[in-house]
Design an enzyme around this catalytic site. Structure first.
Site, PDB file in Angstrom:
ATOM      1  N   HIS A 126       0.790  -1.232   0.000  1.00  0.00           N
ATOM      2  CA  HIS A 126       0.000   0.000   0.000  1.00  0.00           C
ATOM      3  C   HIS A 126       0.817   1.275   0.000  1.00  0.00           C
ATOM      4  O   HIS A 126       0.238   2.366  -0.009  1.00  0.00           O
ATOM      5  CB  HIS A 126      -0.915   0.046   1.227  1.00  0.00           C
ATOM      6  N   LYS A 133     -14.702   7.977  -5.132  1.00  0.00           N
ATOM      7  CA  LYS A 133     -16.022   8.299  -4.574  1.00  0.00           C
ATOM      8  C   LYS A 133     -16.533   9.620  -5.149  1.00  0.00           C
ATOM      9  O   LYS A 133     -17.707   9.749  -5.501  1.00  0.00           O
ATOM     10  CB  LYS A 133     -15.938   8.398  -3.043  1.00  0.00           C
ATOM     11  N   LYS A 158      -9.504  13.962   3.697  1.00  0.00           N
ATOM     12  CA  LYS A 158      -8.637  12.777   3.748  1.00  0.00           C
ATOM     13  C   LYS A 158      -7.707  12.955   4.937  1.00  0.00           C
ATOM     14  O   LYS A 158      -7.662  14.029   5.534  1.00  0.00           O
ATOM     15  CB  LYS A 158      -7.839  12.622   2.446  1.00  0.00           C
ATOM     16  N   ARG A 159      -6.943  11.917   5.277  1.00  0.00           N
ATOM     17  CA  ARG A 159      -5.958  12.091   6.341  1.00  0.00           C
ATOM     18  C   ARG A 159      -5.047  13.274   6.007  1.00  0.00           C
ATOM     19  O   ARG A 159      -4.784  13.552   4.831  1.00  0.00           O
ATOM     20  CB  ARG A 159      -5.114  10.820   6.500  1.00  0.00           C
ATOM     21  N   THR A 179      -8.775   6.271  -2.889  1.00  0.00           N
ATOM     22  CA  THR A 179     -10.121   5.788  -3.193  1.00  0.00           C
ATOM     23  C   THR A 179     -11.124   6.920  -3.005  1.00  0.00           C
ATOM     24  O   THR A 179     -12.207   6.888  -3.584  1.00  0.00           O
ATOM     25  CB  THR A 179     -10.528   4.596  -2.299  1.00  0.00           C
ATOM     26  N   LYS A 181       0.024  14.505   0.865  1.00  0.00           N
ATOM     27  CA  LYS A 181      -1.296  14.805   0.303  1.00  0.00           C
ATOM     28  C   LYS A 181      -1.479  16.304   0.027  1.00  0.00           C
ATOM     29  O   LYS A 181      -2.419  16.720  -0.644  1.00  0.00           O
ATOM     30  CB  LYS A 181      -2.397  14.286   1.237  1.00  0.00           C
TER      31      LYS A 181
HETATM   32  C1  LIG Z   1     -12.369   6.861   1.331  1.00  0.00           C
HETATM   33  C2  LIG Z   1     -11.912   7.263   2.673  1.00  0.00           C
HETATM   34  C3  LIG Z   1     -10.557   7.494   2.916  1.00  0.00           C
HETATM   35  C4  LIG Z   1      -9.510   7.418   1.834  1.00  0.00           C
HETATM   36  O1  LIG Z   1      -9.450   8.672   1.204  1.00  0.00           O
HETATM   37  P1  LIG Z   1      -8.228   9.109   0.255  1.00  0.00           P
HETATM   38  O2  LIG Z   1      -8.685  10.423  -0.290  1.00  0.00           O
HETATM   39  O3  LIG Z   1      -8.131   8.070  -0.811  1.00  0.00           O
HETATM   40  O4  LIG Z   1      -7.029   9.211   1.100  1.00  0.00           O
HETATM   41  C5  LIG Z   1     -10.170   7.864   4.182  1.00  0.00           C
HETATM   42  N1  LIG Z   1     -11.064   8.004   5.174  1.00  0.00           N
HETATM   43  C6  LIG Z   1     -12.378   7.807   4.972  1.00  0.00           C
HETATM   44  C7  LIG Z   1     -13.319   7.998   6.103  1.00  0.00           C
HETATM   45  C8  LIG Z   1     -12.850   7.426   3.722  1.00  0.00           C
HETATM   46  O5  LIG Z   1     -14.161   7.223   3.537  1.00  0.00           O
END
Ligand SMILES: *Cc1c(COP(=O)(O)O)cnc(C)c1O
Length: 833
Positions: A374, A677, A565-566, A673, A571
């Protein structure tokens, strides 16, 4: 009357007509029954939580029948099982998800309405199951759902943490961490299995004795044992055809109370063993893309790997009597290296317990395991100090040495072998203290190793596993991540789903490639109008949430520009904030220009020990405070930071987003991911050519996504040739220079002018993440976003084409690929029989 004919799109068949009335009446009776006999309340006294529990138990009953039937069917047919080992499952809420997959939403809504209860109110009382940090844990949850959807006999194995990811609050602009307490009111979804527990050893010594045939038999005598106790949660797939098990382990002491000590008056000492044992499943490590590195983390890893291996080996032996057939009946997928110690645990079981020869055991092991990588971030690749391993897992350390000795011996005989290469492929990293490389162990012990996007897999072959791939070629394969459309489309955005089903048909969730039909109407004014109207409703709902949580008014008509996101340097939330400030400066300089009203929305957690990430959160909140209170800015720019990002918050924000920020330094985000979405829900992406963004561009078309910045190759070349000093890039961009000066001099932190000086200095002199190098390109691309926004037909056409072309990113597609190329198990597509 046939109840199935008149069902309107977006509403499952059976929800109208007499059959539906019967169904609702039946559900209503069962909910009342649960409320009375399981919750112990009468309807007049019941709280929303009581109704939630009664409803959850009702749908759980429905699942249990098929769950048991499925388990029996797998036993009877002897078909191959898949075990997904993951230290994280970021599940979120389950009520609507279970109802959706069991096709019970509308009759349950009607049943509750008849009782004077609103299903929507019940959804919000369920706590999020946040047993994960971010993308990796969420992927595991999407995969569980897709494996059930494709009728794969799969088990998820993980840890039942008492406390999931911390709850984030923002106080004076700063993140504060509070313990999360998802189990405090009980968990109606799970079944405790008191009869299923395993002993997990730590420490101690090894005894060796000669077998009859002269080989050595090793017996590990652990100094300490902990018990792993099973809790099962049923996971339904789409249309409830297959229900799989998520089995989470909870730690307990074999002798919870030392009565001798208690009786001698040492009340605290009497409980010490219990506290020590139970600490293993007490709390999720809140690190993301950084290693935890502590002994307790290694104990967690071995605890759940050993319990899972013992459990699946037992199941296999009960049915097959012998472990030689393990690879034919079992596939074990390692989600990152966290469960990689399972490879040595299987070797120990085969060699020490079952007396198999080493070579035979190794062949079985490699044929059974596969591993998903990952991350390429060097600091995030897991390694454990040899002395710690020797102390905590002495037999496993011996096994690692033997695997390594054979591996190095075989590799040294290959043409072109050098000492340098052997050092690179060794399981032991020499240097400042010897350490075990868990990624290498996972690579050696697996028949397939996969990356999670095309770019990431290519880079994996060039970087972390370059030499291993030369020595053991052909094992690396790509499996681009996906997301479950049940949660991220149907449940999160029912309005859009209904519209899409009108166009693509009501088998949309059985076959997401049907979304391509939407491309034919992407340019239609009437379709665009409805598409945009749905977005506006979602944005108004989010505006309400922002108002309630932060007291800030945002205009649903503004462009919602979202980065959730985190929080991590790679990022690059900082890049987004710098552009925000640049536009703020420009608005103040020319307040009467025809600016496009925009709301910058941020959310995300920082690891508690990650100073720069926490400072980024503070900067976002400081910028928000200054910008939102500046009268010259009016409604042209708003900045909001929504606290406590989690799955449920994501479900509310994503359907309301116009622009999706996916702006990581190229080469550093393995897949992402979140990007999927958003695009599925019709947000346009502004992003770098990183992770799955590349494949999203390939599918939605370059004209429907905003790509900017250095490519992964360019980042690499620039670091190598020009270094990471940002001064040249800053000198070329007066805008950037002005923004950095404002940040450094305390414009956004007047009460502490030097708060961000260090941050600005770091960007100026040590810009490893290429924020300054990418700034101009990002800024200009944001202006291209504005131009598209002004051209509404063009904007909505692009949005619809994003939705139309995202079908491939369904996690059903991802899982079908794993099934075919890695696990060798058949799948049954939903909607087929
Ligand atoms: C989808 C998701 C992530 C991953 O998000 P990235 O933008 O791909 O880092 C992290 N936390 C939550 C709660 C998510 O639903």
């Amino acid at each position: 009357m046939d109840a199935r004919i008149e069902a309107s799109p977006g509403v499952e068949a059976g929800s109208s007509g007499a059959g539906a009335l019967d169904e609702a009446a039946g559900i209503r009776a069962r909910i009342l029954d649960k409320l009375t006999y399981s919750v112990g309340k009468d309807p007049l006294a019941a709280s929303a939580r009581d109704w939630f529990v009664a409803t959850a138990l009702t749908v759980r009953d429905k699942m249990v029948e098929r769950w048991i039937a499925g388990v029996n069917e797998t036993k009877r047919t002897g078909r191959k099982r898949v075990y997904y080992l993951s230290l994280e499952f970021l599940i979120g809420r389950l009520l609507l998800d279970a109802l959706t997959n069991m096709e019970m939403v509308e009759p349950t809504r009607a049943a509750l309405a008849g009782l004077g209860v609103d299903l929507e109110d019940l959804r919000d009382v369920e706590p999020d199951a946040a047993l994960g940090n971010g993308g990796l844990g969420r992927l595991a949850a999407c995969f569980m759902e897709s494996m059930a959807t494709l009728s794969i006999a799969a088990y998820g194995y993980g840890i039942r943490y008492d406390h999931g990811l911390f709850r984030q609050r923002i106080k004076n602009g700063r993140q504060q961490e509070y313990p999360e307490d998802w189990l405090s009111f009980g968990n109606p979804w799970e079944f405790q299995r008191p009869e299923i527990y395993y002993e997990i050893g730590f420490g101690g010594r090894i005894e060796a004795e000669h077998r009859q045939d002269g080989t050595l038999k090793h017996t590990w005598r652990p100094a300490e044992t902990v018990e792993a106790l099973a809790y099962d949660t049923p996971i339904p797939g789409w249309r409830g055809r297959q229900i799989n098990t998520l089995r989470l382990w909870s730690a307990r002491s074999p002798d919870p109370l030392r009565l001798d000590k208690f009786n001698s008056g040492d009340h605290f000492g009497a409980l010490m063993d219990q506290v020590r044992a139970e600490s293993i499943s007490k709390v999720l490590y809140p690190s993301d893309s950084t290693p935890a590195g502590e002994e307790l983390r290694l104990r967690q890893e071995y605890f759940f790997a050993s319990a899972s291996l013992q459990d699946l080996v037992n199941r296999h032996l009960r049915q097959n009597g012998d472990l030689h057939s393990l690879p034919d009946k079992v596939a074990i997928q390692l989600n990152d290296t966290h469960p990689a110690i399972a490879i040595t645990e299987l070797m120990r079981i085969l060699v020490d317990w079952r007396n198999l020869g080493w070579a035979e055991a190794w062949n079985i092991t490699r044929a059974t395991f596969s591993y998903t990588n990952h991350t390429l971030l060097p600091e995030a690749l897991e390694t454990w100090p040899v002395p710690l391993m020797e102390r905590l897992l002495p037999r496993h350390m011996q096994i690692i040495y033997l695997i390594n000795a054979i591996h190095l011996d075989q590799s040294s005989k290959l043409p072109g072998s050098t000492g340098e290469r052997l050092a690179a492929i060794s399981l032991i990293e020499e240097g400042h203290g010897r350490r075990v490389r868990m990624g290498h162990l996972a690579f050696l012990g697996s028949h397939k190793i996969n990356g999670v996007s095309k770019l990431h897999t290519d880079l994996m072959k060039e970087t972390v596993f370059r030499e291993l791939d030369l020595v053991l070629p052909g094992k690396i394969t790509n499996k681009t991540n996906g997301i479950t459309f049940r949660r991220w489309l149907k449940e999160a955005n029912p309005g859009l789903t209904a519209l899409l089903m009108e166009v693509a048909g009501d088998r949309l969730l059985d076959d997401p490639m049907l979304l391509e039909k939407v491309a034919h109407v992407a340019g239609d004014a009437s379709f665009q109008e409805r598409y945009a109207a749905i977005r506006l409703v979602n944005k108004a709902a989010l505006a309400k949430l922002v108002r309630r949580q932060l007291g800030i008014d945002i205009d649903p008509g503004a462009l919602f520009d979202v980065q959730i996101k985190r929080i991590h340097e790679y990022k690059r939330q900082i890049l987004n904030l710098l552009e925000t400030i640049a536009v703020y400066d420009a608005i103040r300089a020319e307040p009467m220009r025809d600016w496009i009203p925009r709301v910058k929305i941020f959310a995300g957690k920082a690891a508690a020990s990650y100073t720069t990430a926490k400072l980024t959160i503070q900067l976002a909140n400081d910028v928000a405070r200054i910008v939102n209170s500046d009268p010259t800015v009016r409604d042209l720019l708003k900045v909001v930071f929504l606290p406590n990002y989690n799955v449920s918050l994501a479900e509310k924000i994503i359907p309301a987003a116009d622009l999706s920020e996916q702006i990581s330094t190229a080469g550093m985000e393995a897949s992402g991911t979140g990007n999927m979405k958003f695009a599925l829900n019709g947000a346009l992406t502004i992003g770098t050519l990183d992770g799955a963004n590349v494949e999203i561009r390939d599918r939605v078309g370059a004209e429907n996504i905003f790509i900017f910045g250095l490519t992964a190759d360019e980042v690499e070349a620039r670091r190598r040739h020009q270094g990471i000093d940002g001064r040249e890039a800053i000198a070329r961009s007066p805008k950037l220079a002005e923004v950095l000066e404002a940040v450094a001099s305390g414009v956004f932190s007047p009460e502490e002018p030097d708060r961000y000086r260090g941050l600005a200095d770091a960007l100026t002199h040590h810009d490893y993440f290429m924020v300054t190098a990418d700034f101009e390109s990002y800024f200009e691309t944001q202006r291209a976003v504005f131009r598209r926004w002004r051209d509404k037909p063009a904007w909505w056409r692009s949005a619809a084409l994003n939705t139309a072309n995202m079908g491939w990113f369904s996690s059903d597609r991802t899982i079908a690929e794993y099934a075919q190329d890695i696990w060798n198990v058949p799948v049954r597509q939903p909607g087929n029989g």
